[in-house]
Design a protein around this motif. Structure first.
Motif, short mmCIF file in Angstrom:
data_model
loop_
_atom_site.label_atom_id
_atom_site.label_comp_id
_atom_site.label_asym_id
_atom_site.label_seq_id
_atom_site.Cartn_x
_atom_site.Cartn_y
_atom_site.Cartn_z
N PHE A 31 46.71 5.59 -28.40
CA PHE A 31 47.83 5.77 -27.47
C PHE A 31 47.29 5.83 -26.04
CE2 PHE A 31 48.70 8.00 -31.47
CZ PHE A 31 49.78 7.25 -31.93
N ARG A 32 46.96 4.68 -25.50
CA ARG A 32 46.35 4.64 -24.17
C ARG A 32 47.36 4.84 -23.05
NH1 ARG A 32 44.10 0.40 -27.02
NH2 ARG A 32 41.88 0.65 -27.53
N ASN A 33 48.64 4.54 -23.32
CA ASN A 33 49.65 4.61 -22.28
C ASN A 33 49.92 6.05 -21.88
OD1 ASN A 33 52.63 4.87 -21.38
ND2 ASN A 33 52.17 2.70 -21.15
N GLU A 34 49.81 6.35 -20.58
CA GLU A 34 49.97 7.74 -20.13
C GLU A 34 51.39 8.26 -20.36
OE1 GLU A 34 48.18 9.34 -16.70
OE2 GLU A 34 46.97 7.58 -16.35
N GLN A 35 52.39 7.39 -20.28
CA GLN A 35 53.77 7.84 -20.52
C GLN A 35 53.92 8.33 -21.95
OE1 GLN A 35 56.72 4.88 -19.75
NE2 GLN A 35 58.45 6.25 -20.05
N ARG A 36 53.32 7.59 -22.88
CA ARG A 36 53.39 8.02 -24.28
C ARG A 36 52.61 9.31 -24.47
NH1 ARG A 36 52.99 3.90 -29.18
NH2 ARG A 36 55.23 4.11 -29.01
N PHE A 37 51.48 9.43 -23.77
CA PHE A 37 50.73 10.68 -23.82
C PHE A 37 51.63 11.85 -23.43
CE2 PHE A 37 46.86 9.60 -25.28
CZ PHE A 37 45.87 9.14 -24.42
N ALA A 38 52.44 11.64 -22.40
CA ALA A 38 53.22 12.74 -21.84
C ALA A 38 54.40 13.12 -22.72
CB ALA A 38 53.71 12.35 -20.45
N LYS A 39 55.04 12.15 -23.34
CA LYS A 39 56.30 12.46 -24.01
C LYS A 39 56.21 12.59 -25.52
CE LYS A 39 57.95 7.71 -24.77
NZ LYS A 39 59.01 6.74 -24.49
N ASP A 40 55.16 12.09 -26.11
CA ASP A 40 55.11 12.08 -27.57
C ASP A 40 54.36 13.29 -28.13
OD1 ASP A 40 55.06 8.48 -27.83
OD2 ASP A 40 56.71 9.88 -28.10
N ALA A 41 54.03 13.18 -29.40
CA ALA A 41 53.62 14.37 -30.16
C ALA A 41 52.16 14.77 -29.97
CB ALA A 41 53.88 14.13 -31.64
N LEU A 42 51.37 13.94 -29.31
CA LEU A 42 49.95 14.24 -29.22
C LEU A 42 49.68 15.22 -28.07
CD1 LEU A 42 48.53 10.69 -29.87
CD2 LEU A 42 48.59 12.61 -31.45
N LYS A 43 50.26 16.38 -28.17
CA LYS A 43 50.10 17.42 -27.15
C LYS A 43 49.26 18.56 -27.74
CE LYS A 43 54.54 16.36 -24.97
NZ LYS A 43 55.88 16.85 -24.62
N LEU A 113 42.72 18.63 -16.08
CA LEU A 113 43.29 17.39 -15.56
C LEU A 113 44.44 16.87 -16.41
CD1 LEU A 113 39.99 15.44 -14.73
CD2 LEU A 113 41.46 16.68 -13.13
N LEU A 114 44.60 17.41 -17.62
CA LEU A 114 45.56 16.83 -18.56
C LEU A 114 47.00 16.91 -18.07
CD1 LEU A 114 44.14 18.00 -22.01
CD2 LEU A 114 43.94 15.76 -20.93
N LYS A 115 47.33 17.90 -17.26
CA LYS A 115 48.71 18.04 -16.82
C LYS A 115 49.13 16.92 -15.86
CE LYS A 115 49.20 23.03 -17.41
NZ LYS A 115 49.53 24.32 -16.75
N ARG A 116 48.16 16.44 -15.07
CA ARG A 116 48.51 15.41 -14.08
C ARG A 116 47.95 14.03 -14.45
NH1 ARG A 116 47.82 17.05 -7.93
NH2 ARG A 116 48.96 15.07 -7.84
N TRP A 117 46.72 14.00 -14.93
CA TRP A 117 46.07 12.72 -15.26
C TRP A 117 45.54 12.79 -16.69
CZ3 TRP A 117 44.28 15.23 -10.61
CH2 TRP A 117 44.89 14.74 -9.46
#
Length: 311
Positions: A31-43, A113-117
């Motif tokens: 999941f390289r896309n940052e948008q998917r990082f932000a909204k999906d389950a890999l938190k 850095l995870l919150k912003r980048w």
């Protein structure tokens, strides 16, 4: 008692650092896309922060166990600062320990850095976690040789550790995705199917690396012989490890070639009709993860044995 403490600390440290490395690596190649990082389950930010902190604590424990063993003092209370200084500055395993501590501290800073980048944060955490995990090579049989043979042995050990960490991290990621399947079934099933497909190519590299480096390590440790493989403690534990590894390969193949397509088929036919696929995948992952945990226990135990004397 001391041997079991040593084994327990090694097992916990191996497990922790492999998760710290494998989880962000899984996110990067799937999941390289940052948008998917932000909204999906890999938190799993808090999980990674916890793993880095626990890694530092376990590293401190491992140094205390090592110092007690090398100094010969009867109790941990008898350890003095000069003993730690001698080990950390005067031995290869001590220098590797220092590199691990620094890498884990930098990994914790990178997690900020995870919150912003998120993409940059995952990249940095993966790199520093890889350094920390690789440092364990100096606390095992990989550090038993010298010269060119020693470099080859260490390289094989480090590659083996990183490949195992990538596999364990993928199992943990799938478990995290499955955990939220009831709350968000459709998106979770898409992520699981995508993850299974994405892991297929990486999994092939992981299996090949584990097999090649495993053979190389055996050759470098005991040589081209099967003598004592069944009769010695080292050989018996090694055979059990190989059997569990073969079982994990079978389960991984089932996940890739049956359960992944099954999830997609369920979604295509009727959205929401995913229960049987989730149950099947969960059972398979439980068995595979259990085998991985036992293998790590065996690895922690094997690292405390002298294979030459055993064989």
């Amino acid at each position: 008692m001391n041997d079991w403490l040593h084994i327990g600390v090694r097992f916990a440290l191996y497990s922790d650092l492999m998760l710290l490395f494998g989880l962000p690596l899984f996110a990067l190649y799937n999941f390289r896309n940052e948008q998917r990082f932000a909204k999906d389950a890999l938190k799993f930010d808090s999980l990674l922060i916890g793993a880095a902190g626990i890694g530092l604590l376990l590293s401190a424990c491992s140094m205390a166990v090592l110092a007690k063993s090398m100094s010969g003092v009867p109790n941990f209370a008898d350890l003095r600062l000069h003993i730690f200084d001698m080990i950390i500055t005067g031995t290869n395993v001590g220098l590797a320990w220092g590199a691990r501590a620094i890498a884990l501290f930098l990994a914790m800073l990178s997690l900020l850095l995870l919150k912003r980048w998120r993409l940059a944060g995952f990249c940095l955490v993966t790199v520093f976690a890889a350094i920390a995990l690789a440092s364990l090579g100096w606390s095992g049989h990989g550090a038993m040789d010298e010269g060119m043979r020693g470099y080859v042995h260490l390289a094989a050990d480090i590659a083996h550790l990183l490949a195992a960490g990538a596999w364990l991290g993928a199992l943990a990621a799938f478990a995290l995705l499955l955990r939220g399947a009831k709350r968000d079934p459709y998106n979770r099933m898409l992520l699981l199917s995508h993850g299974l497909s994405g892991f297929a190519g990486v999994g092939t590299i992981i299996v090949a690396t584990l097999a090649i480096t495993g053979i190389a390590n055996y050759w470098l440790i005991v040589g081209p012989t099967l003598a004592g493989l069944v009769s010695s403690p080292y050989g018996t534990l090694l055979l059990i490890k190989l059997g569990l590894f073969a079982a994990m390969l079978g389960l991984a193949a089932v996940n890739r070639y049956h359960l992944g397509p099954l999830l997609l088929l369920r979604l295509a036919i009727a959205r929401g009709d995913h229960a049987s696929a989730v149950v099947s995948l969960r059972k398979s992952l439980i068995f595979e993860t259990s085998a991985a945990v036992v293998i790590l226990m065996l690895v922690a135990w094997l690292g405390t044995l002298n294979p030459v004397e055993s064989m």
